[in-house]
Structures are given as C-alpha cells and as structure tokens.
Motif scaffolding. Sequence first.
Motif, PDB file in Angstrom:
ATOM      1  N   ARG A   1       0.820  -1.208   0.000  1.00 29.48           N
ATOM      2  CA  ARG A   1       0.000   0.000   0.000  1.00 29.48           C
ATOM      3  C   ARG A   1       0.857   1.262   0.000  1.00 29.48           C
TER       4      ARG A   1
ATOM      5  N   SER B   1       2.692   0.095   4.101  1.00 28.15           N
ATOM      6  CA  SER B   1       2.292  -1.156   4.750  1.00 28.15           C
ATOM      7  C   SER B   1       1.891  -2.191   3.698  1.00 28.15           C
TER       8      SER B   1
ATOM      9  N   ARG C   1      -0.902  -5.349   2.793  1.00 28.40           N
ATOM     10  CA  ARG C   1      -2.146  -6.023   3.130  1.00 28.40           C
ATOM     11  C   ARG C   1      -2.066  -7.462   2.607  1.00 28.40           C
TER      12      ARG C   1
ATOM     13  N   GLU D   1      -3.911 -11.297   2.534  1.00 31.48           N
ATOM     14  CA  GLU D   1      -5.081 -12.143   2.812  1.00 31.48           C
ATOM     15  C   GLU D   1      -4.683 -13.600   2.657  1.00 31.48           C
TER      16      GLU D   1
ATOM     17  N   ARG E   1       1.088 -12.007  12.213  1.00 31.84           N
ATOM     18  CA  ARG E   1       1.278 -10.643  11.726  1.00 31.84           C
ATOM     19  C   ARG E   1       2.536 -10.017  12.329  1.00 31.84           C
TER      20      ARG E   1
ATOM     21  N   SER F   1       5.716  -8.977  10.061  1.00 36.17           N
ATOM     22  CA  SER F   1       6.049  -7.566  10.061  1.00 36.17           C
ATOM     23  C   SER F   1       7.516  -7.345  10.448  1.00 36.17           C
TER      24      SER F   1
ATOM     25  N   PRO G   1       4.773  -2.472   8.342  1.00 38.75           N
ATOM     26  CA  PRO G   1       3.505  -2.820   8.996  1.00 38.75           C
ATOM     27  C   PRO G   1       2.709  -3.782   8.108  1.00 38.75           C
ATOM     28  N   VAL G   2       2.071  -4.756   8.739  1.00 43.23           N
ATOM     29  CA  VAL G   2       1.311  -5.760   7.993  1.00 43.23           C
ATOM     30  C   VAL G   2      -0.143  -5.763   8.476  1.00 43.23           C
ATOM     31  N   HIS G   3      -1.059  -5.775   7.527  1.00 40.29           N
ATOM     32  CA  HIS G   3      -2.476  -6.000   7.857  1.00 40.29           C
ATOM     33  C   HIS G   3      -2.807  -7.392   7.357  1.00 40.29           C
TER      34      HIS G   3
ATOM     35  N   PHE H   1      -5.256 -10.645   7.071  1.00 40.84           N
ATOM     36  CA  PHE H   1      -6.646 -11.110   7.143  1.00 40.84           C
ATOM     37  C   PHE H   1      -6.685 -12.615   6.899  1.00 40.84           C
TER      38      PHE H   1
END
Length: 301
Positions: free
Chosen positions: A223, A227, A229, A231, A261, A265, A271-273, A275
């Motif tokens: 992103r 960071s 993202r 899934e 996470r 990270s 930073p990691v999101h 899901f």
Amino acid sequence: MAEGETRCGFIALIGAPNAGKSTLTNALVGSKVTIVSRKVQTTRALVRGIAISGATQLVFIDTPGIFAPRRRLDRAMVTTAWTGAHDADVVAVLIDAKNGLDDDAEALLKKLEEVRQPKLLILNKVDLVEKAKLLELAQTINTRGKFEAIFMISALGGDGVADVRKWLADHVPAGPWHYPEDEVSDAPLRQLAAEITREKLYLKLHQELPYQSTVETETWTERKDGSVRVEQIIYVERESQRKIVLGKSGQSIKAIGAAARRELSEIIEKPVHLFLFVKVREGWGDDPERYRQMGLEFPKE
Ligand SMILES: Nc1nc2c(ncn2[C@@H]2O[C@H](COP(=O)(O)OP(=O)(O)OP(=O)(O)O)[C@@H](O)[C@H]2O)c(=O)[nH]1
Ligand SMILES: [Mg+2]
C-alpha cells in the motif's frame, strides 16, 4: 570474488520428523527461513536457506521428516525429502540423540544406503543426553553407514553449529555462487507468510488439526503508506475443525493472526495487515492444486 576461488554447494538436511532439521537450517543460515514446532511433520516441502562462509556459498535444503507414510500428503512429503537428498552435493543426516535409534531412524539409515553423495552424521539435541550415551550412539550408527564426518550438536543452543558450517565450507565443490550474496532465501514472501501462519497454527492447535489444515496466501498488496495487506486462507477438512480454528468468539484465530502478523512484520520490516479466512474444503489433501501451492509433486495415489 574471482570465480576460480569460490565454492558453492547444496546440502540437504534429512532425518526423521522432529529431529531438528529446520532448527538447524535456521541456525546455519543465521536467520529464520523455515518454520519450527514441537510437533512432528511441520515441514512439508523443500525450503532453501543460504549462508556465506568465507569464499563459500552454502545452500541448505531443509526437507520434510522421513517416516512411514500413510496419507497422500505424507507420501508427497517423504518423496520430496528423498529427492532433496539425491539432488544435493552433500547429505547431512540428523538423528535426534535423545530418541536414539528408534524405528524411524533405523528405517532411514537402511534407505540411506541408496544415497551416493557424501554423508555427514549429525547427532542433534546433545543438550538432552549424557555424554557416555552419546558416544555409544555415535559408534553404533557409524557402523551402519559410511559417513565423512560426525558432529554432535545442539541446533537449539548453537553448540557445534559453527563446526558443521566450517566443515561444509571446506568440503563443497569449487564453483561460482548460485545466489546473490545478500540472499538468505529464495522463497517468495507470500510463501514465507503462509508458512509463518501455519507455524502459529501448529503452536496453538493440537491433536490432528494442524495435519488437517493448510495455509495459502491469496493476495499480497503493497500500500501507498508503506504497509502491506495480506489475505490468507486456512483450509480445513470439516466444519467442526473450522469452529476449533476460530475458537470461542474468534479468540483462537485472533491469536494466530496476531502472532503471524507480528512475525511477518518483523521480517519484512513493514507494517502488515493480515486477514485470515477459514474455509472448509473436504478432501483438500487429495486436491492437486493444494500440492502445487505447497510446492509438492502430486502423488498419483
Ligand atoms: N532440546 C533441544 N531441542 C531441539 C534441538 N533442536 C531442535 N529442537 C526442538 O525439536 C523440535 C523440532 O524441531 P524442528 O526443527 O521443527 O524439527 P524438524 O526435524 O524440522 O521437524 P519436521 O519438519 O517435523 O520433520 C522443536 O521443538 C525444536 O525446538 C536441540 O538441539 N535441543
Ligand atoms: Mg522441519
């Protein structure tokens, strides 16, 4: 470095499940490239970790544990482990010194007679065994096969690991390096990410569940804010298993996701999101696509 001065070798680490192959791979490389757990059959496919020692590049191949397979997935894992051994320049055979010559170790030594490459014997987990017992074990195993050298180490504590690396650095073939000098792994990040989540599943869940699940990274999006993202899908065999992975009001999956996470990270320094989705896919262990995702050949039966 001029090409004529360099060495490069592929070293397969093979052994019974839980012998400490992945722990040793990470210790030899000096960073975490492959996952570890107290449970057997953690590693499912070949995982490469790369280290430099002087003018030598050492490519370690962590392999799945070798045991008497029952399921299709077991067979794929054991086959890939032997393929790893046959393709390597040197084969390092790990024996859990605490377990000694149990059935798995005996079967492994027998089958090892077919492997033509130079072999190293590594007795691991010496921290758990008395010296006298260790020497006796080393002697016994040494009569079973031809080994170029024998090491007694603690992959976990680090004792003897540098000696193994040094020996290999001096004995692998002369030749150009295979990978860029700063690379420790050739696995794509999305694969490492799936493995990290699987490690957390192995740590948090018990009995058959870890063996009846697999993890795949579906999307990986960088992103604008720096960071990432991610899934992932956790496949399980049955609805009852999905409920266990989720846990009471989602507690379990939350803990797994948080641990995965955090580690991801740290590794990618971003930073990691993360899901996580849990899907029931009955018979995933017989689905060729799952094997492709894991990097395994699909056995015909
Ligand atoms: N005490 C002790 N424990 C160790 C040592 N090396 C590995 N272990 C532990 O043994 C367990 C199995 O380690 P792994 O590295 O996952 O073993 P593996 O051979 O890769 O196992 P599979 O992938 O399942 O075949 C883990 O709990 C490790 O912490 C050691 O030198 N001493
Ligand atoms: Mg392993």
